[in-house]
Design a protein around this motif. Structure first.
Motif, PDB file in Angstrom:
ATOM      1  N   VAL A 153       0.822  -1.220   0.000  1.00 21.17           N
ATOM      2  CA  VAL A 153       0.000   0.000   0.000  1.00 21.17           C
ATOM      3  C   VAL A 153       0.855   1.270   0.000  1.00 21.17           C
ATOM      4  O   VAL A 153       1.978   1.271   0.501  1.00 21.17           O
ATOM      5  CB  VAL A 153      -0.980   0.020   1.207  1.00 21.17           C
ATOM      6  CG1 VAL A 153      -2.118  -0.951   0.972  1.00 21.17           C
ATOM      7  CG2 VAL A 153      -0.278  -0.287   2.516  1.00 21.17           C
ATOM      8  N   PRO A 154       0.304   2.361  -0.565  1.00 23.97           N
ATOM      9  CA  PRO A 154       1.017   3.633  -0.576  1.00 23.97           C
ATOM     10  C   PRO A 154       0.763   4.431   0.709  1.00 23.97           C
ATOM     11  O   PRO A 154       0.105   3.941   1.635  1.00 23.97           O
ATOM     12  CB  PRO A 154       0.428   4.342  -1.802  1.00 23.97           C
ATOM     13  CG  PRO A 154      -0.975   3.854  -1.882  1.00 23.97           C
ATOM     14  CD  PRO A 154      -0.985   2.464  -1.291  1.00 23.97           C
ATOM     15  N   ILE A 226      -0.529 -10.950  -5.129  1.00 22.20           N
ATOM     16  CA  ILE A 226      -0.172  -9.600  -4.703  1.00 22.20           C
ATOM     17  C   ILE A 226      -1.364  -8.691  -4.988  1.00 22.20           C
ATOM     18  O   ILE A 226      -1.926  -8.695  -6.085  1.00 22.20           O
ATOM     19  CB  ILE A 226       1.062  -9.067  -5.471  1.00 22.20           C
ATOM     20  CG1 ILE A 226       2.340  -9.818  -5.075  1.00 22.20           C
ATOM     21  CG2 ILE A 226       1.231  -7.558  -5.247  1.00 22.20           C
ATOM     22  CD1 ILE A 226       2.901  -9.507  -3.694  1.00 22.20           C
ATOM     23  N   SER A 227      -1.742  -7.929  -3.969  1.00 22.00           N
ATOM     24  CA  SER A 227      -2.714  -6.867  -4.172  1.00 22.00           C
ATOM     25  C   SER A 227      -1.979  -5.564  -3.913  1.00 22.00           C
ATOM     26  O   SER A 227      -1.471  -5.331  -2.813  1.00 22.00           O
ATOM     27  CB  SER A 227      -3.891  -7.026  -3.223  1.00 22.00           C
ATOM     28  OG  SER A 227      -4.777  -5.957  -3.439  1.00 22.00           O
ATOM     29  N   PHE A 228      -1.904  -4.742  -4.937  1.00 28.69           N
ATOM     30  CA  PHE A 228      -1.049  -3.558  -4.889  1.00 28.69           C
ATOM     31  C   PHE A 228      -1.883  -2.302  -5.113  1.00 28.69           C
ATOM     32  O   PHE A 228      -2.707  -2.257  -6.028  1.00 28.69           O
ATOM     33  CB  PHE A 228       0.010  -3.663  -5.992  1.00 28.69           C
ATOM     34  CG  PHE A 228       0.798  -2.400  -6.211  1.00 28.69           C
ATOM     35  CD1 PHE A 228       1.856  -2.067  -5.372  1.00 28.69           C
ATOM     36  CD2 PHE A 228       0.490  -1.534  -7.250  1.00 28.69           C
ATOM     37  CE1 PHE A 228       2.584  -0.894  -5.568  1.00 28.69           C
ATOM     38  CE2 PHE A 228       1.216  -0.360  -7.455  1.00 28.69           C
ATOM     39  CZ  PHE A 228       2.260  -0.043  -6.616  1.00 28.69           C
ATOM     40  N   THR A 229      -1.656  -1.293  -4.307  1.00 28.68           N
ATOM     41  CA  THR A 229      -2.173   0.048  -4.601  1.00 28.68           C
ATOM     42  C   THR A 229      -0.985   0.985  -4.674  1.00 28.68           C
ATOM     43  O   THR A 229      -0.142   0.996  -3.774  1.00 28.68           O
ATOM     44  CB  THR A 229      -3.153   0.524  -3.510  1.00 28.68           C
ATOM     45  OG1 THR A 229      -4.272  -0.350  -3.506  1.00 28.68           O
ATOM     46  CG2 THR A 229      -3.649   1.932  -3.788  1.00 28.68           C
ATOM     47  N   GLY A 230      -0.942   1.755  -5.743  1.00 24.97           N
ATOM     48  CA  GLY A 230       0.164   2.687  -5.902  1.00 24.97           C
ATOM     49  C   GLY A 230       0.190   3.219  -7.318  1.00 24.97           C
ATOM     50  O   GLY A 230      -0.832   3.258  -8.004  1.00 24.97           O
ATOM     51  N   GLU A 233       3.212   3.085 -12.728  1.00 25.85           N
ATOM     52  CA  GLU A 233       4.575   2.655 -13.082  1.00 25.85           C
ATOM     53  C   GLU A 233       4.996   1.431 -12.245  1.00 25.85           C
ATOM     54  O   GLU A 233       5.485   0.429 -12.777  1.00 25.85           O
ATOM     55  CB  GLU A 233       5.498   3.835 -12.791  1.00 25.85           C
ATOM     56  CG  GLU A 233       6.877   3.710 -13.329  1.00 25.85           C
ATOM     57  CD  GLU A 233       7.743   4.844 -12.762  1.00 25.85           C
ATOM     58  OE1 GLU A 233       7.206   5.867 -12.282  1.00 25.85           O
ATOM     59  OE2 GLU A 233       8.968   4.674 -12.785  1.00 25.85           O
ATOM     60  N   ALA A 234       4.784   1.504 -10.936  1.00 30.82           N
ATOM     61  CA  ALA A 234       5.165   0.368 -10.081  1.00 30.82           C
ATOM     62  C   ALA A 234       4.264  -0.831 -10.352  1.00 30.82           C
ATOM     63  O   ALA A 234       4.729  -1.981 -10.359  1.00 30.82           O
ATOM     64  CB  ALA A 234       5.099   0.769  -8.609  1.00 30.82           C
ATOM     65  N   GLY A 235       2.981  -0.585 -10.614  1.00 30.58           N
ATOM     66  CA  GLY A 235       2.049  -1.672 -10.906  1.00 30.58           C
ATOM     67  C   GLY A 235       2.477  -2.464 -12.130  1.00 30.58           C
ATOM     68  O   GLY A 235       2.395  -3.700 -12.156  1.00 30.58           O
ATOM     69  N   GLU A 252      -4.540  -1.447  -8.019  1.00 32.87           N
ATOM     70  CA  GLU A 252      -5.309  -0.197  -7.906  1.00 32.87           C
ATOM     71  C   GLU A 252      -4.315   0.924  -8.139  1.00 32.87           C
ATOM     72  O   GLU A 252      -3.456   1.183  -7.296  1.00 32.87           O
ATOM     73  CB  GLU A 252      -5.927  -0.057  -6.504  1.00 32.87           C
ATOM     74  CG  GLU A 252      -6.978  -1.087  -6.169  1.00 32.87           C
ATOM     75  CD  GLU A 252      -8.248  -0.942  -6.990  1.00 32.87           C
ATOM     76  OE1 GLU A 252      -8.462   0.126  -7.602  1.00 32.87           O
ATOM     77  OE2 GLU A 252      -9.018  -1.912  -7.037  1.00 32.87           O
ATOM     78  N   LEU A 253      -4.415   1.586  -9.286  1.00 31.14           N
ATOM     79  CA  LEU A 253      -3.322   2.467  -9.700  1.00 31.14           C
ATOM     80  C   LEU A 253      -3.784   3.930  -9.796  1.00 31.14           C
ATOM     81  O   LEU A 253      -4.672   4.337  -9.092  1.00 31.14           O
ATOM     82  CB  LEU A 253      -2.749   1.942 -11.019  1.00 31.14           C
ATOM     83  CG  LEU A 253      -2.367   0.449 -10.975  1.00 31.14           C
ATOM     84  CD1 LEU A 253      -1.959  -0.056 -12.348  1.00 31.14           C
ATOM     85  CD2 LEU A 253      -1.276   0.203  -9.959  1.00 31.14           C
TER      86      LEU A 253
END
Ligand code: NAD
Length: 483
Positions: A153-154, A226-230, A233-235, A252-253
């Motif tokens: 998470v961010p 992986i569940s990513f928010t950010g 570019e990183a996604g 979630e970008l």
């Protein structure tokens, strides 16, 4: 700064149900963005800390009780976590504001407790295991946990972790949480609450760290999802690394969402709400309404009114209840926003209000809430995410089709609003907008309904029952005819 809680200097990481010493002696300071005071510090994490966390989560999934705990009991645990966090809500809100400058009134509402309660309640309606008739026989269709989930998470809101963790826990996953190095402190409160309520060891492990440590989490074969928010570019990087092992991924970008004013839009409601949507969380929100699309016939009125509203916003101490816009996270975010304003100027945009830092403050990281006029939709300030309260007002010529085409002319597709005196007309336009969410005559969000991005704003959905799907894997057990 209003100091109602003490500076936090914490040791160790939450791994396997307890605080475990860090593998290095390095420290990371957490800085309050309004005055640059240090509000706390945490150990600097390494690959070894992350490996210990992923191993604990793997063991808890493969050998622990959680994936097999009845959903009703998992739901009770979620409710207990929500109650435990609620008792500490003032402390959590203080920590949020201290770490990232989120206005305190927003910080109180942004702890995501409603998501714990939503999934605890929703679990009873989920057919966890159902016997179904196929074409030639019957089978058991089971919703099983996807496995060990890495949650990255961010820094911009504590609720972003709650967009993931409750659904993952409800599904029966075990987890490794990686908060940003800028905002690790509130997750230590979460760890204490998890210990208090007796969540089995290893179900949640928390190691704050930078992108390199995040990459170790992504690359670890112990992690199934992986569940990513950010950032987009990183996604993109994360998705490509997971491809090797067909790792599951939700993203979630970023966003560059439009507030679309049709030619009969009620500006007296539309512009204050558009401002609130643009300047939400000091403009550091993925859903920010950072483009305003206005019909040429009403362009001057829109620019003038919006500039007057934005220019008079209370900007300042995020602990002050009357503040609407606080600081941005750090010098990097400030410089990035200011450089975008310069890029806008060089592309022909006109700064109508704002455009600089807040001049009477020599400490902290400030960007004046800014309105840019005479923006074209192909300019960088209309296409790229700025992540500060910088609003691009763009005129369109032609009817609703022109507004739809302009709104959709974006690499992103996250959020939006559409305004008309005729709600049916606005709804017709909303149906043609390629974004995961959009509001008719307003700007609202509801965690009971799915949220996520089209295009480069992401893959998958959070919130609602769809948010649970992100942590499930279907298993079909074909049954013999006699059973
Ligand atoms: P970021 O992408 O730099 O970092 C986000 C998180 O990912 C951090 O914890 C970081 O340490 C980690 N990370 C970065 N690179 C990584 C990598 N290669 N491997 C593993 N982990 C990595 O983003 P940020 O600047 O912290 O956050 C702002 C961005 O987040 C904005 O673009 C914003 O739009 C987006 N955002 C999206 C949503 C959404 O729901 N769509 C919500 C909030 C923020």
């Amino acid at each position: 700064m209003t100091m109602s809680f003490e500076r936090r200097d914490v040791d160790g990481f939450f791994i396997g149900g307890a605080m475990r010493p860090a593998s290095s002696t390095g420290r990371v300071d957490v800085v309050h963005p309004a005055n640059e005071e240090i509000v706390g510090s945490v150990p600097k994490s390494t690959a070894d800390d992350m490996a210990a966390a992923t191993a604990a989560a793997r063991q808890a999934f493969d050998e622990g009780p959680w994936p097999h705990t009845p959903p009703e009991e998992r739901a009770e645990m979620l409710s207990a976590i929500a109650d435990g966090l609620e008792k500490r809500i003032d402390e959590l809100a203080w920590l949020s504001t201290a770490q990232n400058g989120m206005p305190i009134t927003l910080a109180r509402q942004s702890q995501g407790l409603e998501l714990l309660r939503f999934y605890a309640d929703a679990a009873k309606d989920v057919p966890w295991e159902e016997r179904r008739q196929g074409l030639s026989g019957s089978g058991l269709v089971r919703r099983t946990p996807v496995g060990v989930a890495g949650l990255i998470v961010p820094w911009n809101a504590p609720s972003l972790l709650m967009n993931k963790l409750p659904a993952a826990l409800m599904a029966g996953c075990t987890t490794v949480v990686k908060p940003s190095p800028e905002t690790p402190l509130d997750t230590y409160v979460l760890a204490e609450v998890l210990q208090d309520v007796g969540l089995p060891p290893g179900v949640v492990n928390i190691v704050a760290g930078d992108a390199v440590v995040g990459q170790h989490l992504v690359d670890d074969p112990a992690i199934d999802k992986i569940s990513f928010t950010g950032s987009t570019e990183a996604g993109r990087k994360i998705m490509s690394r997971l491809a090797n092992r067909i790792g599951r991924v939700s993203l979630e970008l970023g966003g560059k969402s439009a507030s679309i004013l049709l030619d009969d839009a009620p500006l007296e409601a539309a512009l204050p709400i558009t401002m609130a949507g643009s300047c939400l969380n000091n403009g550091q929100a993925c859903i920010a309404l950072s483009r305003v699309l206005a019909p040429r016939s009403r362009y001057d009125e829109v620019v003038e009114t919006l500039a007057a509203i934005v220019g008079s916003l209370p900007v300042g101490d995020p602990f002050d209840e009357s503040t609407f816009v606080g600081p941005v996270l750090n010098a990097k975010q400030r410089d990035r926003a200011l450089s975008y304003i310069e890029i806008g100027r060089s592309e022909g945009a006109r700064v109508v209000t704002g455009g600089g830092t807040v001049l009477d403050r020599d400490k902290g990281f400030w960007v004046q809430p800014t309105v840019l006029a005479d923006v074209r939709n192909d300019m960088r300030v209309a296409q790229e995410e700025i992540f500060a309260a910088v609003i691009a007002v763009i005129p369109y010529d032609g009817g609703d089709e022109a507004a739809v085409a302009m709104a959709n002319d974006s690499p992103y597709g996250l959020s939006g609003a559409v305004w008309s005196a005729d709600p049916q007309r606005a709804l017709d336009v909303a149906r043609r907008i390629r974004t995961g969410t959009i509001t008719v005559n307003g700007f609202t969000y509801d965690v009971g309904l799915p949220f996520g991005g089209f295009k480069q704003s992401g893959i998958g959905r959070e919130w609602g029952l769809e948010g649970l799907e992100a942590y499930l894997e279907y298993q079909t057990i074909n049954l013999p005819e006699s059973s």
